[in-house]
Every structure is written in C-alpha cells, then in structure tokens.
Scaffold this motif. Structure first.
Motif: not given
Length: 60
Positions: A10-14, A26, A29, A51-52, A57-58, A60
């Motif tokens: 699943s896509p994510n950004v940290q 990042i 997809k 990027q979110r 993405l929601k 943070d």
C-alpha cells in the motif's frame, strides 16, 4: 497446494529526522520505494504532504 496472491504494497509517505536532516520516504502504488533528503523541516513537510495528495492518502 494453495493459490497464492502476491501481496500488494500500500502506498505510504513517512517523514523522519536523521542526523539533522529530514528524510521523506515514499512507497508509491507500484511499491517501489524512494526517498528525498531535506535540510529544512518545513520543505520536507510540504514535499511529504504533496506526495500524500498525489497518492490519495489522508494527511497526518
């Protein structure tokens, strides 16, 4: 033998701090990860938020 379905990342950004720099990690997809390093936290936060949005993405 059971059928196996490949796990889809699943896509994510940290956003994290490392040795005085800000790292945005990042996973898109496709699951391919990449990162960008920033000297300023506000620039890293703005990039991460963009990027979110791009990934749907929601915040943070």
């Amino acid at each position: 033998m059971a059928d196996t379905v490949p796990k889809q990342a699943s896509p994510n950004v940290q956003l994290s701090e490392l040795l005085g720099e800000w790292v945005v990690r990042i996973a898109g997809k496709s699951g391919d990860p990449y990162s960008r390093i920033f000297q300023q936290k506000d620039l890293a936060e703005a990039f991460a938020e963009g990027q979110r949005v791009r990934l749907g993405l929601k915040a943070d």
